[in-house]
Design a protein around this motif. Structure first.
Motif, PDB file in Angstrom:
ATOM      1  N   ALA A 227      37.934  50.329  35.085  1.00  0.00           N
ATOM      2  CA  ALA A 227      39.351  49.967  35.128  1.00  0.00           C
ATOM      3  C   ALA A 227      40.016  50.546  36.377  1.00  0.00           C
ATOM      4  CB  ALA A 227      40.060  50.466  33.869  1.00  0.00           C
ATOM      5  N   LEU A 228      39.661  51.770  36.711  1.00  0.00           N
ATOM      6  CA  LEU A 228      40.258  52.415  37.880  1.00  0.00           C
ATOM      7  C   LEU A 228      39.857  51.722  39.173  1.00  0.00           C
ATOM      8  CD1 LEU A 228      40.397  56.266  38.409  1.00  0.00           C
ATOM      9  CD2 LEU A 228      39.898  54.726  40.299  1.00  0.00           C
ATOM     10  N   PHE A 229      38.570  51.491  39.372  1.00  0.00           N
ATOM     11  CA  PHE A 229      38.106  50.951  40.649  1.00  0.00           C
ATOM     12  C   PHE A 229      38.299  49.443  40.764  1.00  0.00           C
ATOM     13  CE2 PHE A 229      35.520  54.919  40.501  1.00  0.00           C
ATOM     14  CZ  PHE A 229      36.010  55.493  41.667  1.00  0.00           C
TER      15      PHE A 229
ATOM     16  N   HIS B 269      46.598  51.497  30.852  1.00  0.00           N
ATOM     17  CA  HIS B 269      47.075  50.586  31.894  1.00  0.00           C
ATOM     18  C   HIS B 269      47.443  51.332  33.176  1.00  0.00           C
ATOM     19  CE1 HIS B 269      48.553  46.674  33.197  1.00  0.00           C
ATOM     20  NE2 HIS B 269      49.635  47.261  33.665  1.00  0.00           N
ATOM     21  N   ASP B 270      47.696  52.637  33.074  1.00  0.00           N
ATOM     22  CA  ASP B 270      48.027  53.420  34.275  1.00  0.00           C
ATOM     23  C   ASP B 270      46.846  53.518  35.230  1.00  0.00           C
ATOM     24  OD1 ASP B 270      50.611  53.872  33.365  1.00  0.00           O
ATOM     25  OD2 ASP B 270      50.061  55.711  32.306  1.00  0.00           O
ATOM     26  N   LEU B 271      45.640  53.233  34.727  1.00  0.00           N
ATOM     27  CA  LEU B 271      44.477  53.199  35.615  1.00  0.00           C
ATOM     28  C   LEU B 271      44.602  52.057  36.621  1.00  0.00           C
ATOM     29  CD1 LEU B 271      41.688  53.819  32.941  1.00  0.00           C
ATOM     30  CD2 LEU B 271      42.510  55.454  34.655  1.00  0.00           C
ATOM     31  N   ARG B 272      45.273  50.988  36.230  1.00  0.00           N
ATOM     32  CA  ARG B 272      45.531  49.869  37.152  1.00  0.00           C
ATOM     33  C   ARG B 272      46.481  50.330  38.248  1.00  0.00           C
ATOM     34  NH1 ARG B 272      45.442  44.307  37.945  1.00  0.00           N
ATOM     35  NH2 ARG B 272      47.412  43.218  38.251  1.00  0.00           N
ATOM     36  N   HIS B 273      47.522  51.070  37.860  1.00  0.00           N
ATOM     37  CA  HIS B 273      48.433  51.635  38.855  1.00  0.00           C
ATOM     38  C   HIS B 273      47.660  52.504  39.840  1.00  0.00           C
ATOM     39  CE1 HIS B 273      52.530  51.030  36.844  1.00  0.00           C
ATOM     40  NE2 HIS B 273      51.668  50.402  36.095  1.00  0.00           N
TER      41      HIS B 273
ATOM     42  N   VAL C 217      45.402  50.323  42.257  1.00  0.00           N
ATOM     43  CA  VAL C 217      46.160  49.616  43.300  1.00  0.00           C
ATOM     44  C   VAL C 217      46.708  50.602  44.327  1.00  0.00           C
ATOM     45  CG1 VAL C 217      48.200  48.214  43.765  1.00  0.00           C
ATOM     46  CG2 VAL C 217      46.739  47.663  41.813  1.00  0.00           C
ATOM     47  N   SER C 218      47.279  51.706  43.858  1.00  0.00           N
ATOM     48  CA  SER C 218      47.839  52.705  44.780  1.00  0.00           C
ATOM     49  C   SER C 218      46.741  53.295  45.658  1.00  0.00           C
ATOM     50  CB  SER C 218      48.523  53.816  43.987  1.00  0.00           C
ATOM     51  OG  SER C 218      49.622  53.317  43.255  1.00  0.00           O
ATOM     52  N   ARG C 219      45.564  53.513  45.080  1.00  0.00           N
ATOM     53  CA  ARG C 219      44.444  54.069  45.842  1.00  0.00           C
ATOM     54  C   ARG C 219      44.077  53.164  47.015  1.00  0.00           C
ATOM     55  NH1 ARG C 219      38.911  52.477  45.220  1.00  0.00           N
ATOM     56  NH2 ARG C 219      37.531  53.902  46.363  1.00  0.00           N
ATOM     57  N   LEU C 220      44.049  51.861  46.794  1.00  0.00           N
ATOM     58  CA  LEU C 220      43.664  50.941  47.865  1.00  0.00           C
ATOM     59  C   LEU C 220      44.671  50.973  49.006  1.00  0.00           C
ATOM     60  CD1 LEU C 220      42.436  47.894  45.732  1.00  0.00           C
ATOM     61  CD2 LEU C 220      41.042  49.663  46.846  1.00  0.00           C
ATOM     62  N   PHE C 221      45.958  51.088  48.674  1.00  0.00           N
ATOM     63  CA  PHE C 221      46.962  51.192  49.738  1.00  0.00           C
ATOM     64  C   PHE C 221      46.835  52.518  50.475  1.00  0.00           C
ATOM     65  CE2 PHE C 221      49.369  47.788  47.484  1.00  0.00           C
ATOM     66  CZ  PHE C 221      49.564  46.957  48.579  1.00  0.00           C
ATOM     67  N   GLU C 222      46.510  53.584  49.750  1.00  0.00           N
ATOM     68  CA  GLU C 222      46.324  54.886  50.397  1.00  0.00           C
ATOM     69  C   GLU C 222      45.129  54.868  51.345  1.00  0.00           C
ATOM     70  OE1 GLU C 222      48.172  57.637  46.765  1.00  0.00           O
ATOM     71  OE2 GLU C 222      46.002  57.430  46.998  1.00  0.00           O
ATOM     72  N   MET C 223      44.196  53.929  51.102  1.00  0.00           N
ATOM     73  CA  MET C 223      43.036  53.767  51.983  1.00  0.00           C
ATOM     74  C   MET C 223      43.348  52.819  53.144  1.00  0.00           C
ATOM     75  SD  MET C 223      40.182  53.427  48.945  1.00  0.00           S
ATOM     76  CE  MET C 223      38.896  52.795  50.015  1.00  0.00           C
ATOM     77  N   ASP C 224      44.645  52.476  53.292  1.00  0.00           N
ATOM     78  CA  ASP C 224      45.129  51.627  54.385  1.00  0.00           C
ATOM     79  C   ASP C 224      44.680  50.177  54.281  1.00  0.00           C
ATOM     80  OD1 ASP C 224      46.618  53.608  55.675  1.00  0.00           O
ATOM     81  OD2 ASP C 224      44.846  54.355  56.741  1.00  0.00           O
TER      82      ASP C 224
ATOM     83  N   TYR D 203      53.167  48.449  41.012  1.00  0.00           N
ATOM     84  CA  TYR D 203      51.935  49.193  40.785  1.00  0.00           C
ATOM     85  C   TYR D 203      51.600  50.126  41.949  1.00  0.00           C
ATOM     86  CZ  TYR D 203      50.933  46.128  36.829  1.00  0.00           C
ATOM     87  OH  TYR D 203      50.981  45.461  35.634  1.00  0.00           O
ATOM     88  N   THR D 204      52.506  50.268  42.866  1.00  0.00           N
ATOM     89  CA  THR D 204      52.198  51.009  44.085  1.00  0.00           C
ATOM     90  C   THR D 204      53.074  52.249  44.202  1.00  0.00           C
ATOM     91  OG1 THR D 204      51.691  48.890  45.143  1.00  0.00           O
ATOM     92  CG2 THR D 204      51.942  50.800  46.576  1.00  0.00           C
ATOM     93  N   HIS D 205      52.452  53.411  44.001  1.00  0.00           N
ATOM     94  CA  HIS D 205      53.170  54.679  44.115  1.00  0.00           C
ATOM     95  C   HIS D 205      52.256  55.641  44.871  1.00  0.00           C
ATOM     96  CE1 HIS D 205      54.579  52.619  40.419  1.00  0.00           C
ATOM     97  NE2 HIS D 205      55.740  52.890  40.944  1.00  0.00           N
ATOM     98  N   LEU D 206      52.467  55.710  46.187  1.00  0.00           N
ATOM     99  CA  LEU D 206      51.544  56.429  47.059  1.00  0.00           C
ATOM    100  C   LEU D 206      51.748  57.940  47.000  1.00  0.00           C
ATOM    101  CD1 LEU D 206      51.611  54.112  50.212  1.00  0.00           C
ATOM    102  CD2 LEU D 206      50.302  53.888  48.091  1.00  0.00           C
ATOM    103  N   ARG D 207      50.631  58.670  47.138  1.00  0.00           N
ATOM    104  CA  ARG D 207      50.663  60.131  47.163  1.00  0.00           C
ATOM    105  C   ARG D 207      50.259  60.670  48.533  1.00  0.00           C
ATOM    106  NH1 ARG D 207      47.306  61.057  41.557  1.00  0.00           N
ATOM    107  NH2 ARG D 207      49.026  60.811  40.074  1.00  0.00           N
ATOM    108  N   GLY D 208      49.649  59.853  49.345  1.00  0.00           N
ATOM    109  CA  GLY D 208      49.184  60.326  50.643  1.00  0.00           C
ATOM    110  C   GLY D 208      48.311  59.269  51.290  1.00  0.00           C
ATOM    111  N   ARG D 209      47.398  59.708  52.116  1.00  0.00           N
ATOM    112  CA  ARG D 209      46.490  58.800  52.806  1.00  0.00           C
ATOM    113  C   ARG D 209      45.051  59.198  52.548  1.00  0.00           C
ATOM    114  NH1 ARG D 209      48.946  54.121  53.730  1.00  0.00           N
ATOM    115  NH2 ARG D 209      50.997  54.445  54.667  1.00  0.00           N
ATOM    116  N   GLY D 210      44.160  58.218  52.650  1.00  0.00           N
ATOM    117  CA  GLY D 210      42.751  58.487  52.451  1.00  0.00           C
ATOM    118  C   GLY D 210      42.323  58.185  51.023  1.00  0.00           C
ATOM    119  N   ASP D 211      41.022  58.279  50.777  1.00  0.00           N
ATOM    120  CA  ASP D 211      40.452  57.977  49.470  1.00  0.00           C
ATOM    121  C   ASP D 211      40.228  59.269  48.704  1.00  0.00           C
ATOM    122  OD1 ASP D 211      39.203  57.007  47.260  1.00  0.00           O
ATOM    123  OD2 ASP D 211      37.412  56.267  48.299  1.00  0.00           O
TER     124      ASP D 211
END
Length: 374
Positions: A217-219, A307-311, A314-321, A342-350
Motif C-alpha cells: 500500500a505504501l509503495f 488509507h494514510d499509507l496512500r498519503h 504519494v508524498s514520498r514520490l514528490f519528495e524524490m523529485d 495527498y501531498t504533505h512534504l517533509r523534505g527531500r530525498g527517499d
C-alpha cells in the motif's frame, strides 16, 4: 367541492375545519381536510388547494402514497450492491440516516428546509454533536441516493433540494467541506507496526499477511479495496504496471479501469505473493482494516488510518523529485487539485532508500489458509 365546519373547543375558542372532496363521474376520488384557528385562513387554504388540485395530474399525485427516505436508501443499497459493494463508511452512514427521523420523511416532503434542519440536528447534542464536516458527509451520501431516485425510479424528489440546503448551510456559517487530512506515518510507527505484524505471522502463518499489505500500500499508493481486487491477470510485470479496476472517481466508479505504474518496490512485493489463486492479495478489505485498527490500538498509535499509507506513498514520490505526471501515473489521479490533498512534504530525498523492512517483506513467506484458497 369544499366545506368549512365550525367547532367550539372546550377552552371556548373556535376552530375551522376545511374539507375538500373531489368527485369524478359520481365517485369520490379524493378528499382532504385541515383545521385552522381563523376562518379567513381556512378559506384561503381552500382556494389555494382547489387551484392546485385543478391542475392536470394533481389528483393522481395527491393520492400517491410515495416512498420514505428509508425506502429510497434501501432500494439504492440493493441496486448499487448488484454492481459493486459499497464502502463500509458510506454503507454505515446511509443506514444511520435511514434509522433516524429523516428516514420516515416522504419523498415529496423532502425539501431544502428538511435537509437543513437535519444537518443542524446532527450537529446538535440530540443528533450526536458531530462536526459540520461529518454532517456534510451525511448530506453527500444521501445526495448520491437522491440524484438517481427521481430519474431512475420516479420518486417525487425536489432536484434542487440538496444544492439549496448546502447553500443555506454555507450562508449560516457552517463549513461542511471535509477537512484535508495531513496525517503521515513516521518511520518509527511503521517499524512498530511491521514488527507487530511479523509477530502475528510467526504465530499464525495463515492470517492476513499485513506485512505485504502494508508495504505494498505504501509503495504502490493503492487503496485497500483496490489492493484486494487485483488479479494476476491484471499485472503487466514487463511494463511495471497493474490494471486497477473500478478505481474510485467522483464521476465514474464502475468500469473505471486504469493502468497504474508500479514502482520497483511495489512490483517486488507483488511478485513475492504465491500464484495459487486468481487474486494476488486474497484478503477482504474489511478484515484488513480491522487488523490495522487492532494493531494501532495495541501499539498506542493514535489517529493513523490504513488509507494514510496512500498519503505517505504519494508524498514520498514528490519528495524524490518526481513531477506531477509521473506521480499521477502511479497514484491514478487525474488532476493536481485532487492529488494535492495527498501531498504533505517533509523534505527531500527517499526516506525509504535503506529501509530494512523492504527486504524482510519481500522475502517473508506467505501461507494462505484453507478458506482463502477456495
Amino acid at each position: 367541492m369544499a366545506t368549512i365546519r365550525t367547532r367550539k373547543l372546550a377552552s371556548g375558542k373556535v376552530s375551522y375545519t376545511a374539507q375538500i372532496r373531489v368527485k369524478r363521474e359520481g365517485a369520490q376520488v379524493y378528499q382532504e381536510s385541515q383545521t385552522f384557528a381563523r376562518k379567513q385562513a381556512a378559506q384561503a387554504w381552500v382556494r389555494k388547494r382547489e387551484a392546485e388540485l385543478d391542475q392536470p395530474g394533481a389528483i393522481d399525485r395527491a393520492n400517491r402514497t410515495g416512498a420514505t427516505v428509508k425506502e429510497m436508501i434501501e432500494r439504492y443499497m440493493v441496486e448499487m450492491g448488484k454492481a459493486r459493494a459499497m464502502g463500509k463508511t458510506k454503507l454505515a452512514t446511509l443506514k444511520a440516516i435511514s434509522e433516524s427521523y429523516l428516514g420516515q420523511v416522504n419523498d415529496q416532503d423532502l425539501n431544502c428546509q428538511v435537509l437543513v434542519e437535519y444537518a443542524v440536528w446532527r450537529m446538535g447534542p440530540e443528533g450526536g454533536g458531530v462536526l459540520p464536516q461529518t454532517a456534510g458527509n451525511d448530506l453527500a451520501h444521501l445526495g448520491a441516493v437522491l440524484s438517481i431516485a427521481r430519474p431512475a425510479w420516479g420518486y417525487e424528489v425536489d432536484p434542487n433540494a440538496m444544492g439549496d440546503a448546502r447553500k443555506v448551510l454555507r450562508k449560516l456559517g457552517y463549513n461542511m467541506r471535509s477537512r484535508e487530512r495531513d496525517r503521515r506515518p513516521t518511520l518509527d510507527e511503521l517499524d512498530r507496526l511491521l514488527e507487530y505484524f511479523q509477530s502475528i505471522q510467526d504465530r499464525r502463518p495463515t492470517s492476513i499477511n499485513m506485512l505485504k499489505m502494508t508495504a505494498f500500500a505504501l509503495f504502490s499508493t493503492r487503496r485497500q479495496e483496490e489492493i484486494t481486487r487485483i488479479k494476476w491477470a491484471d499485472l503487466d510485470a514487463e511494463g511495471s504496471r497493474v490494471l486497477v479496476r473500478d478505481m474510485k472517481n467522483p464521476g465514474q466508479k464502475i468500469g473505471n479501469d486504469v493502468w497504474c505504474h508500479l514502482p520497483s518496490e511495489a512490483l517486488a512485493i507483488l511478485q513475492s505473493m504465491p500464484k495459487t489463486v486468481d487474486v494476488i492479495f486474497p484478503y477482504s478489505a474489511e478484515s484488513t482494516s480491522a487488523s490495522w485498527t487492532r494493531a494501532c490500538k495495541f501499539l498506542g498509535i493514535i489517529d493513523l488510518h490504513f488509507h494514510d499509507l496512500r498519503h505517505e506513498g504519494v508524498s514520498r514520490l514528490f519528495e524524490m523529485d518526481w513531477d506531477i505526471p509521473r506521480v499521477a501515473s502511479v497514484s491514478g489521479h487525474r488532476d493536481w487539485n485532487s492529488m494535492r490533498r495527498y501531498t504533505h512534504l517533509r523534505g527531500r530525498g527517499d526516506a525509504y532508500a535503506n529501509w530494512k523492512w523492504l527486504d524482510i517483506v519481500v522475502k517473508a513467506p506467505v501461507k494462505l489458509g484453507a478458506l482463502t484458497l477456495k
